[in-house]
Motif scaffolding. Structure first.
Motif, PDB file in Angstrom:
ATOM      1  N   MET A   1       0.829  -1.197   0.000  1.00  0.00           N
ATOM      2  CA  MET A   1       0.000   0.000   0.000  1.00  0.00           C
ATOM      3  C   MET A   1       0.866   1.250   0.000  1.00  0.00           C
ATOM      4  O   MET A   1       1.853   1.330   0.732  1.00  0.00           O
ATOM      5  CB  MET A   1      -0.887   0.004   1.246  1.00  0.00           C
ATOM      6  CG  MET A   1      -1.837   1.181   1.310  1.00  0.00           C
ATOM      7  SD  MET A   1      -2.639   1.353   2.922  1.00  0.00           S
ATOM      8  CE  MET A   1      -1.280   2.076   3.865  1.00  0.00           C
ATOM      9  N   SER A   2       0.491   2.238  -0.817  1.00  0.00           N
ATOM     10  CA  SER A   2       1.221   3.490  -0.828  1.00  0.00           C
ATOM     11  C   SER A   2       0.540   4.482   0.097  1.00  0.00           C
ATOM     12  O   SER A   2      -0.679   4.449   0.308  1.00  0.00           O
ATOM     13  CB  SER A   2       1.315   4.065  -2.238  1.00  0.00           C
ATOM     14  OG  SER A   2       0.028   4.411  -2.718  1.00  0.00           O
ATOM     15  N   ILE A   3       1.329   5.381   0.675  1.00  0.00           N
ATOM     16  CA  ILE A   3       0.845   6.396   1.605  1.00  0.00           C
ATOM     17  C   ILE A   3       1.201   7.767   1.042  1.00  0.00           C
ATOM     18  O   ILE A   3       2.335   7.995   0.629  1.00  0.00           O
ATOM     19  CB  ILE A   3       1.469   6.204   2.994  1.00  0.00           C
ATOM     20  CG1 ILE A   3       1.074   4.835   3.570  1.00  0.00           C
ATOM     21  CG2 ILE A   3       1.031   7.326   3.945  1.00  0.00           C
ATOM     22  CD1 ILE A   3       1.788   4.487   4.860  1.00  0.00           C
TER      23      ILE A   3
ATOM     24  N   ALA B   1      -9.395   5.901   0.088  1.00  0.00           N
ATOM     25  CA  ALA B   1      -8.243   5.842   0.982  1.00  0.00           C
ATOM     26  C   ALA B   1      -8.673   6.198   2.396  1.00  0.00           C
ATOM     27  O   ALA B   1      -9.565   7.026   2.601  1.00  0.00           O
ATOM     28  CB  ALA B   1      -7.152   6.821   0.516  1.00  0.00           C
ATOM     29  N   THR B   2      -8.049   5.564   3.377  1.00  0.00           N
ATOM     30  CA  THR B   2      -8.253   5.991   4.757  1.00  0.00           C
ATOM     31  C   THR B   2      -7.447   7.267   4.993  1.00  0.00           C
ATOM     32  O   THR B   2      -6.513   7.585   4.260  1.00  0.00           O
ATOM     33  CB  THR B   2      -7.820   4.897   5.736  1.00  0.00           C
ATOM     34  OG1 THR B   2      -6.510   4.427   5.385  1.00  0.00           O
ATOM     35  CG2 THR B   2      -8.797   3.729   5.715  1.00  0.00           C
TER      36      THR B   2
ATOM     37  N   GLY C   1      -8.454  -1.230   6.453  1.00  0.00           N
ATOM     38  CA  GLY C   1      -9.489  -0.327   5.966  1.00  0.00           C
ATOM     39  C   GLY C   1     -10.326   0.231   7.108  1.00  0.00           C
ATOM     40  O   GLY C   1     -10.060  -0.017   8.289  1.00  0.00           O
ATOM     41  N   ARG C   2     -11.360   0.983   6.754  1.00  0.00           N
ATOM     42  CA  ARG C   2     -12.195   1.629   7.771  1.00  0.00           C
ATOM     43  C   ARG C   2     -12.852   0.615   8.697  1.00  0.00           C
ATOM     44  O   ARG C   2     -12.912   0.805   9.915  1.00  0.00           O
ATOM     45  CB  ARG C   2     -13.262   2.495   7.098  1.00  0.00           C
ATOM     46  CG  ARG C   2     -12.689   3.722   6.440  1.00  0.00           C
ATOM     47  CD  ARG C   2     -13.739   4.759   6.061  1.00  0.00           C
ATOM     48  NE  ARG C   2     -13.027   5.957   5.609  1.00  0.00           N
ATOM     49  CZ  ARG C   2     -12.748   6.226   4.348  1.00  0.00           C
ATOM     50  NH1 ARG C   2     -13.129   5.395   3.394  1.00  0.00           N
ATOM     51  NH2 ARG C   2     -12.082   7.316   4.031  1.00  0.00           N
ATOM     52  N   GLU C   3     -13.339  -0.469   8.140  1.00  0.00           N
ATOM     53  CA  GLU C   3     -14.010  -1.476   8.966  1.00  0.00           C
ATOM     54  C   GLU C   3     -13.035  -2.089   9.967  1.00  0.00           C
ATOM     55  O   GLU C   3     -13.384  -2.306  11.137  1.00  0.00           O
ATOM     56  CB  GLU C   3     -14.625  -2.562   8.081  1.00  0.00           C
ATOM     57  CG  GLU C   3     -15.440  -3.581   8.849  1.00  0.00           C
ATOM     58  CD  GLU C   3     -16.134  -4.583   7.932  1.00  0.00           C
ATOM     59  OE1 GLU C   3     -16.605  -5.610   8.434  1.00  0.00           O
ATOM     60  OE2 GLU C   3     -16.208  -4.314   6.714  1.00  0.00           O
TER      61      GLU C   3
ATOM     62  N   GLY D   1      -3.328   4.310  -0.664  1.00  0.00           N
ATOM     63  CA  GLY D   1      -4.270   3.597   0.183  1.00  0.00           C
ATOM     64  C   GLY D   1      -4.545   4.354   1.468  1.00  0.00           C
ATOM     65  O   GLY D   1      -5.517   4.060   2.167  1.00  0.00           O
ATOM     66  N   HIS D   2      -3.672   5.303   1.779  1.00  0.00           N
ATOM     67  CA  HIS D   2      -3.857   6.110   2.982  1.00  0.00           C
ATOM     68  C   HIS D   2      -3.329   7.509   2.718  1.00  0.00           C
ATOM     69  O   HIS D   2      -2.336   7.702   2.010  1.00  0.00           O
ATOM     70  CB  HIS D   2      -3.117   5.493   4.173  1.00  0.00           C
ATOM     71  CG  HIS D   2      -3.357   6.244   5.457  1.00  0.00           C
ATOM     72  ND1 HIS D   2      -4.466   6.027   6.229  1.00  0.00           N
ATOM     73  CD2 HIS D   2      -2.643   7.226   6.070  1.00  0.00           C
ATOM     74  CE1 HIS D   2      -4.434   6.844   7.271  1.00  0.00           C
ATOM     75  NE2 HIS D   2      -3.350   7.586   7.198  1.00  0.00           N
ATOM     76  N   VAL D   3      -4.008   8.502   3.320  1.00  0.00           N
ATOM     77  CA  VAL D   3      -3.603   9.904   3.223  1.00  0.00           C
ATOM     78  C   VAL D   3      -3.422  10.434   4.640  1.00  0.00           C
ATOM     79  O   VAL D   3      -4.307  10.275   5.493  1.00  0.00           O
ATOM     80  CB  VAL D   3      -4.655  10.748   2.483  1.00  0.00           C
ATOM     81  CG1 VAL D   3      -4.233  12.216   2.447  1.00  0.00           C
ATOM     82  CG2 VAL D   3      -4.875  10.220   1.074  1.00  0.00           C
ATOM     83  N   HIS D   4      -2.273  11.073   4.884  1.00  0.00           N
ATOM     84  CA  HIS D   4      -2.035  11.712   6.184  1.00  0.00           C
ATOM     85  C   HIS D   4      -1.888  13.210   5.995  1.00  0.00           C
ATOM     86  O   HIS D   4      -1.160  13.678   5.110  1.00  0.00           O
ATOM     87  CB  HIS D   4      -0.763  11.170   6.844  1.00  0.00           C
ATOM     88  CG  HIS D   4      -0.441  11.884   8.120  1.00  0.00           C
ATOM     89  ND1 HIS D   4      -1.177  11.702   9.272  1.00  0.00           N
ATOM     90  CD2 HIS D   4       0.514  12.816   8.421  1.00  0.00           C
ATOM     91  CE1 HIS D   4      -0.680  12.477  10.236  1.00  0.00           C
ATOM     92  NE2 HIS D   4       0.333  13.155   9.744  1.00  0.00           N
TER      93      HIS D   4
END
Length: 314
Positions: free
Chosen positions: A3-5, A146-147, A259-261, A117-120
């Motif tokens: 997963m990329s961030i 993305a989370t 993921g969110r779940e 897959g994720h954003v900060h």
């Protein structure tokens, strides 16, 4: 494929003042909370891109070399006249205070083809006009797939009018699946309220997990089903620069791919392990000068060391 961030936010040259009368030179460290998080994630082996602004000046080149050396990909959303800087003063306990020279005018969004897959997001970049609007617009666009995580990393001198600052922070909280803040952040945002009360209010805005760091008193995690606390690891503090960012990097590394779940379903055991691992990363960072988070081998070794000291499995 891993997963990329995507981390969105500022880079800052931290100019750490030598103590008066020490005869030592000032030290310049690459910094900026989002940049530190990206650097920490890369040190832990994560695939990470930083969307930021850097000038073509000595500080900008220093920071770019630092980030790229760890494996961070840099995407520029505009080039300021000069790279932002912060004069860092340290008290007798190594705690940092900051005086900023910064502008934030982010343009554009994630690089073409980037599917994180994720954003900060966090800190100055998420609340400082005009660039904050671009940060939030990009986060809103990407969160469908993305989370999202957020760290306010409050800098009072740059927050503007208090009520407006709280509203901007709460908008970011509401966009996020996971939020981390320090007790000092919360004390400025909500004077007189306990960290636990504020964390519960933030949880009601939408995140699955709210984490709060308490300095030498450790940290706690709050979800809709669990409240978990963790002690801080005893270490000799050199300075606290980047401690919270190292904590955040270790949290995102630990939770990568969930993921969110899955975040909603974190149980007490997983949350306790998360806090211990992130606390270990912060402890390693405060034991040395500047925002120098551990790599994966250093973090694993430190976890084993602290576990042996406490008589607990790592």
């Amino acid at each position: 494929m891993a997963m990329s961030i995507l981390v969105i936010g500022e880079c800052v040259a931290d100019i750490v003042r030598a103590p008066a009368g020490s005869g030592a030179d000032d030290r310049v460290h690459p910094g900026g909370s989002p940049a530190n998080v990206a650097y920490g994630l890369a040190r832990l082996g994560r695939d990470v891109t930083l969307l930021t602004q850097l000038a073509d000046d000595p500080a900008g080149r220093l920071i770019a070399d630092h980030l790229k050396g760890a494996g961070v990909r840099i995407a520029l959303g505009g080039t300021p006249a000069r790279t932002p800087s912060a004069v860092v003063g340290l008290d007798e306990r190594g705690r940092a205070t900051y005086t900023f020279d910064i502008a934030w005018t982010l343009e554009g969004g994630a690089p073409a083809g980037e599917e994180p897959g994720h954003v900060h997001i966090g800190s100055i970049a998420a609340v400082t006009a005009p660039g904050a609007d671009a940060v939030l617009a990009e986060t809103e666009r990407l969160r469908a797939r993305a989370t999202v995580s957020y760290d306010p990393n409050v800098r009072p001198a740059l927050m503007g009018e208090h009520g407006e600052a709280v509203a901007r922070v709460e908008r970011c909280v509401a966009l996020s699946d996971l939020v981390k803040a320090s007790d000092e952040d919360l004390a400025w945002l909500y004077p007189g309220e306990s960290a636990q009360t504020v964390a519960a209010r933030w949880l009601a805005l939408g995140p699955a997990v709210v984490l709060v760091t308490l300095g030498a008193d450790g940290s706690f995690a709050l979800t809709r089903r669990e409240t978990v606390t963790a002690d801080a690891h005893p270490v000799t503090v050199v300075d606290t620069v980047g401690a919270g960012d190292s904590f955040m990097s270790a949290v995102l590394d630990t939770l990568a791919g969930r993921g969110r779940e899955a975040l909603e379903g974190l149980d007490a055991e997983h949350l306790a392990g998360l806090l211990r691992r992130a606390g270990t990363a912060a402890a390693v960072t405060v034991s040395r000068a500047g925002a120098q988070p551990p790599d994966r081998d250093e973090l694993d070794a430190a976890r084993e060391e602290f576990a042996l000291r406490s008589g607990r499995a790592s």
